[in-house]
Each structure stands twice: as C-alpha cells, then as structure tokens.
Design an enzyme around this catalytic site. Sequence first.
Site, PDB file in Angstrom:
ATOM      1  N   ASP A  48       0.836  -1.188   0.000  1.00  0.00           N
ATOM      2  CA  ASP A  48       0.000   0.000   0.000  1.00  0.00           C
ATOM      3  C   ASP A  48       0.884   1.256   0.000  1.00  0.00           C
ATOM      4  O   ASP A  48       1.663   1.463   0.926  1.00  0.00           O
ATOM      5  CB  ASP A  48      -0.882   0.000   1.257  1.00  0.00           C
ATOM      6  CG  ASP A  48      -1.826   1.183   1.289  1.00  0.00           C
ATOM      7  OD1 ASP A  48      -2.927   1.069   0.711  1.00  0.00           O
ATOM      8  OD2 ASP A  48      -1.458   2.229   1.862  1.00  0.00           O
ATOM      9  N   TYR A  53       2.788   9.859   0.074  1.00  0.00           N
ATOM     10  CA  TYR A  53       3.864   9.248   0.867  1.00  0.00           C
ATOM     11  C   TYR A  53       5.248   9.512   0.255  1.00  0.00           C
ATOM     12  O   TYR A  53       6.256   9.219   0.877  1.00  0.00           O
ATOM     13  CB  TYR A  53       3.671   7.726   0.997  1.00  0.00           C
ATOM     14  CG  TYR A  53       2.379   7.255   1.613  1.00  0.00           C
ATOM     15  CD1 TYR A  53       1.510   8.132   2.249  1.00  0.00           C
ATOM     16  CD2 TYR A  53       2.029   5.906   1.580  1.00  0.00           C
ATOM     17  CE1 TYR A  53       0.321   7.676   2.813  1.00  0.00           C
ATOM     18  CE2 TYR A  53       0.844   5.450   2.145  1.00  0.00           C
ATOM     19  CZ  TYR A  53      -0.008   6.337   2.748  1.00  0.00           C
ATOM     20  OH  TYR A  53      -1.174   5.876   3.301  1.00  0.00           O
ATOM     21  N   LYS A  78      -2.813   5.993  -3.987  1.00  0.00           N
ATOM     22  CA  LYS A  78      -3.924   6.917  -3.667  1.00  0.00           C
ATOM     23  C   LYS A  78      -3.691   8.275  -4.290  1.00  0.00           C
ATOM     24  O   LYS A  78      -2.550   8.768  -4.310  1.00  0.00           O
ATOM     25  CB  LYS A  78      -4.059   7.069  -2.145  1.00  0.00           C
ATOM     26  CG  LYS A  78      -4.070   5.747  -1.411  1.00  0.00           C
ATOM     27  CD  LYS A  78      -4.271   5.905   0.077  1.00  0.00           C
ATOM     28  CE  LYS A  78      -3.868   4.621   0.785  1.00  0.00           C
ATOM     29  NZ  LYS A  78      -2.421   4.483   1.006  1.00  0.00           N
ATOM     30  N   HIS A 111      -7.728   9.632  -1.730  1.00  0.00           N
ATOM     31  CA  HIS A 111      -7.112   9.550  -0.397  1.00  0.00           C
ATOM     32  C   HIS A 111      -7.973  10.172   0.713  1.00  0.00           C
ATOM     33  O   HIS A 111      -8.100   9.606   1.789  1.00  0.00           O
ATOM     34  CB  HIS A 111      -5.730  10.224  -0.446  1.00  0.00           C
ATOM     35  CG  HIS A 111      -4.770   9.693   0.566  1.00  0.00           C
ATOM     36  ND1 HIS A 111      -3.414   9.664   0.362  1.00  0.00           N
ATOM     37  CD2 HIS A 111      -4.960   9.169   1.801  1.00  0.00           C
ATOM     38  CE1 HIS A 111      -2.822   9.143   1.426  1.00  0.00           C
ATOM     39  NE2 HIS A 111      -3.734   8.840   2.310  1.00  0.00           N
TER      40      HIS A 111
HETATM   41  C1  1BO Z   1      -1.789  11.489   5.197  1.00  0.00           C
HETATM   42  C2  1BO Z   1      -1.802  10.001   5.035  1.00  0.00           C
HETATM   43  C3  1BO Z   1      -2.713   9.273   5.969  1.00  0.00           C
HETATM   44  C4  1BO Z   1      -2.763   7.767   5.805  1.00  0.00           C
HETATM   45  O1  1BO Z   1      -2.893   7.321   4.485  1.00  0.00           O
END
Ligand code: 1BO
Length: 283
Positions: A48, A53, A78, A111
């Site tokens: 994931d 990220y 995402k 997201h």
């Molecule tokens: C800002 C990322 C939170 C978890 O996906």
Amino acid sequence: MVNSTFDCYELSNGTKIPCIGFGTWKLLEDDCIKSVKNAVKAGYRHIDTATAYRNEKSVGIAVKECGVDRRELFITSKLWNSSKGYDEAIRALRKTLAFLDVDYIDLYLIHWPRSQKCMNNYEQLNNETWRAFETLYKDGLVRAIGVSNFLEHHLQPLIDNAEILPMVNQLELSPQCRQDGAVAFSRKYNMAIEAYSPLTRGNVFGMEQMRIVSQKHNRTAAQICLRWSIQNGYIPLPKSSDEEHIVSNADVFSFSLDEEDMRLLDELSVLGRMVADPDNPPF
Ligand code: 1BO
C-alpha cells in the site's frame, strides 16, 4: 476465515485482494526499498502506497527487485487532494504508473474526501474525480477503484452519482479507533474494508486490556492488534522497517481471539482516531 498472507478476499468486481497488506506511510528511499523487499520475503503480496507518501518510486524499485512477479503482487496507490478533478486525476494516475514503473495498479483510492482547500464544494469535486476513476478502470489501468477516509455522508453523494460503486474503503481502524458507522455503511454497498494504522503506532501496547490479551495468547501487542483486525474482517496494512517485526506481523494466522478478548480490546476504542478527522484534515 483467512489462513495466510497469500489468502485473498474477492472485491465486488471479482478482483482478488490479499487479506493483509504492507503499509509504507513514512517509509522513504532505501529504507522503503529494503522494507518492501523484506515484506515480500516474509510472504506479503499486497503493498500500500500513496502519492502523498513520496515513495512510489522506491516501492517500484522494490517491486522490480523483490524476486516475485509483479502480477503476483497487489499494488495500491492513492490520489492526493491537489490532483482532484477529472483531468487532474487522469494525469495523476499516469504519473503514479510512471513512478512505480508499472503498466497498471491493482487498486486506486481517493485519499481524502475533503481538504482545507476544498471544504465546501467537495461533493462535486469528488464526483468529478470519481468519473476519472471510472474511466481509468474501464481503460484497464487500475484493476479496482475505491476511497479512503470516506464517512457515510461523504460516500452517499458519490454513490448517488456513480456508475461504478467504490470497491474498497480504507479507514483508520484499530482497537483504539472503531468507525462502526462508516464500516457498516461501506459494507452495505459491498466495499471491502482496509485498516490503516492498525498498530496504533504502539499507542495501546502498554494498556492493561492489551497486556491481558497479549499474555493470554503469548503474542505481541502488534500481533493482537492485527488479529483483532482480521477477525473483524478488515484488511490490515501494518508498517514496519524492522525485519523481525515485519515477519512477526505476518504471523497472525495460527491463533484466534475469543469473544471476551475482542470485548476487552474494544474497550480501547474510547481513545479514538490518531490520524486526521476526514471532515477537517489539517491539509
Ligand atoms: C496522510 C496520510 C494518511 C494515511 O494514508
């Protein structure tokens, strides 16, 4: 009930999704490459990541170097808030594919439902973004589409306007953060539930309820959290950069929690969410 990291659930479109995934939030560069490779070695087949990220490139390198065929891996990414909208989302996915250096991803998620820049007309923007997701899905660039951090009131307008319903909702879920309403609503529309921050970043590891259950089963607090997640039917996404922890986090299929254990762990839910409020995220 699932019995190993290789076991899968079936999403509403028939796509198979491995029952536990390796989370990569906060893993960067070499640390990310090494950890993802260790995860694959430990048996994880589901990774994931997210544009936010900033590690899609590192995940892509690990996927190339891990020794397992890409088609045997399930890769999620995402879409970040700044890329919402039809054209922007199409462009963002193409960038994600380029960073990961793959032809398709297995799952693409919106997201967050709202952002500081878009607090008011978020429903319309999510609907436009979702139209792009439907296009990407029909074009075969993503094998499944879904959302993350969407609560009931974010899901309803999207569902009302969708041609294809979201197949997954990824939520912060752990013994300290039960989002029963969002889970029940998502399940009513056949979404699989993924659990991020399933280990509470260690926040509940020292709690009395955790100590009792952990001692009873002679398992680490992390393993207890993951077992709680699996028995709730969630797909947990634990992260670690420590090889020993990566291995032990995958070893959660040979014991089970009874009703009393689950009830004790549920008491920790008074603590609530650690990450952002989907209605007022700090970004
Ligand atoms: C800002 C990322 C939170 C978890 O996906």
